[in-house]
Design an enzyme around this catalytic site. Structure first.
Site, PDB file in Angstrom:
ATOM      1  N   GLN A 255       5.838 -13.332-103.628  1.00  0.00           N
ATOM      2  CA  GLN A 255       5.380 -14.732-103.556  1.00  0.00           C
ATOM      3  C   GLN A 255       5.751 -15.492-104.824  1.00  0.00           C
ATOM      4  OE1 GLN A 255       3.798 -16.230-100.841  1.00  0.00           O
ATOM      5  NE2 GLN A 255       3.930 -18.148-101.982  1.00  0.00           N
TER       6      GLN A 255
ATOM      7  N   LYS B 257      -0.057 -14.991 -94.497  1.00  0.00           N
ATOM      8  CA  LYS B 257       1.100 -14.242 -93.996  1.00  0.00           C
ATOM      9  C   LYS B 257       0.680 -12.844 -93.535  1.00  0.00           C
ATOM     10  CE  LYS B 257       4.262 -16.823 -96.995  1.00  0.00           C
ATOM     11  NZ  LYS B 257       4.972 -16.860 -98.284  1.00  0.00           N
TER      12      LYS B 257
ATOM     13  N   ASP C 146      12.441 -13.239 -96.825  1.00  0.00           N
ATOM     14  CA  ASP C 146      12.284 -14.632 -97.269  1.00  0.00           C
ATOM     15  C   ASP C 146      13.644 -15.336 -97.357  1.00  0.00           C
ATOM     16  OD1 ASP C 146       9.781 -15.694 -97.526  1.00  0.00           O
ATOM     17  OD2 ASP C 146       9.436 -15.011 -99.579  1.00  0.00           O
TER      18      ASP C 146
END
Lengths: 293, 293
Positions: free
Chosen positions: A96, A52, A119
């Site tokens: 994450q 990412k 996200d």
């Protein structure tokens, strides 16, 4: 049968964003900035976060990588979240998943400022998605929607069967496909581990979104001719054919299902590459205050 | 065929809450307090709000009724919301919908403190419902879930067809019925105005939740024997048989569908009375800090 090339679409999206970022900077605007928080040393998570961050840099974003050891306290992790919320240079950030067991994952996700929640895991963004309000849609569902759009796949009035009801893919996909929007309007059936006679649903589906993480689960006798198949599965299966010692397997028995399809995504190279493109798109939206003012 | 008696269940719930409130007050605890905000003079809305307030008083809640004229500014309405958010004596409150066109409904709903959002319309409560986190579930879906529970209707592995995708009923019902919880685990198909060949879905359904607001829409030839039918429709149809000049009609052609059902809700007296019981239950939860601390 058309193979949906997620890798190509993802690259095209990233190239177009790279151009837009150049223009923004040339116009004197702030460089978009994504931060990623990683807790612990899980190899898979580390690979994802690194990918990412690399993608961010490739499109010209600024990136910040924050690492915590796996024994970090919930309090300290929350403090990191608050600092990122309050840091005006950071447009969006991700924590994450999964987090170590001693940390309450939902508490951490709910602490993220929804405006920076690229996200799309904060309940506000999930709720706004359900209510058809502007929001960050999480990376995999958003990636799938973009693939359907790019390939002009008709969804209105079609019967879409979603297999798997995870919070990350199945559940939001079932919501998005049923919505009264140009890329929705499907009759949606959400199937899962408790579903009886799954085949009776998949055999009548015009579109199947397979997201259960069970390699080669969907077989040819379960689908009708002309079906659109989106394969979200990515399970590592031991293999002697590759240097890494494993191969990525989707949820679809590709060889036998593909010939019956009008469109199908391969694994790898289908949905997977789109998740990064989606995260980058969400971060650009955040930088442009496209969702929240 | 068992007739699901929503009126009786609603009264039982309210009687049990009245007892609990008596005990709370006897133990020196604060009296639960619901406020309701009504804008304008719509007859239907006024009837609903009055019924809610009366039900509050019947169970021993304190209630506050705030009225604004239909020309109230958005700013002034938002100020009312902020005042209620900050009033420690108010446990929960509702803003009766619909609002006049010059007011942004979502802005008002999002201004409500989620902790006091006993209607469950705030995106945070909707998102938490999707994510299986503690939340206020809005009154009609919550009422339906309670009816299924009270009648011990098996849902796991059943095929549930929801007709209608409104934010208030169809969409949340489709989410609740599919969840991995004791009162979920259905394979859920969400049908709506764009669905083709609706009958092919309803004929295979074990449970049908009809929420489209089209009188007597669901006919006998659309359902199989033994089906459970939940009728959410309440349309006023002109009638010479009643003093009021109208009759309440459900979405189900009751006379012909009922004989095929294992369970069915009548209209009136089925889902309708449960919405008030749900609101009262949510307000009690708010007073007890049962969802949010």
């Amino acid at each position: 049968m058309t193979l949906i090339d997620g890798k190509k679409i993802s690259q095209e999206i990233q190239a177009s964003i790279a151009q837009e970022v150049q223009n923004m900077i040339a116009a004197g605007k702030k460089q978009p900035h994504l931060a990623a928080v990683l807790v612990g040393n899980d190899g898979g998570s580390e690979t994802y976060v690194t990918a990412k961050i690399k993608a961010c840099e490739n499109v010209g974003f600024k990136s910040t990588f924050i690492r915590h050891p796996d024994y970090v306290t919930e309090e300290k992790l929350l403090q990191t979240v608050y600092d990122l919320n309050n840091n005006d240079d950071i447009d969006g950030f991700i924590v994450q998943l999964p987090l170590p067991r001693h940390i309450n994952e939902h508490k951490v996700l709910e602490a993220i400022d929804p405006k920076k929640d690229v996200d799309g895991f904060h309940p506000i963004n999930v709720g706004r998605m359900v209510l058809n309000l502007p929001c960050y849609v999480s990376a995999t569902p958003y990636g799938i929607v973009q693939l359907l759009e790019k390939y002009n796949i008709e969804t209105s009035g079609k019967h879409c069967v979603v297999i798997g009801r995870s919070h990350i893919v199945g559940s939001p996909m079932s919501i998005l496909m049923a919505k009264n929007t140009s890329l929705g309007n499907c009759t949606v059936t959400l199937c899962h581990s408790k579903t009886k006679d799954l085949k009776s649903f998949t055999q009548n589906a015009d579109i199947i979104i397979c997201a259960l993480g069970s390699p080669e689960f969907l077989k040819a006798d379960m689908v009708k001719d002309g079906v659109v198949v989106i394969d979200v599965g990515t399970t590592r299966v031991a293999s002697t054919e590759t240097k890494s010692g494993y191969k990525l397997k989707g949820d679809v028995k590709f060889d036998e299902v593909a010939p019956k399809c009008s469109y199908i995504t391969p694994v790898p190279g289908g949905v997977g590459p789109m998740t990064i493109a989606s995260l980058i798109k969400n971060t650009l939206s955040a930088a442009k205050k496209g969702i929240y003012k």
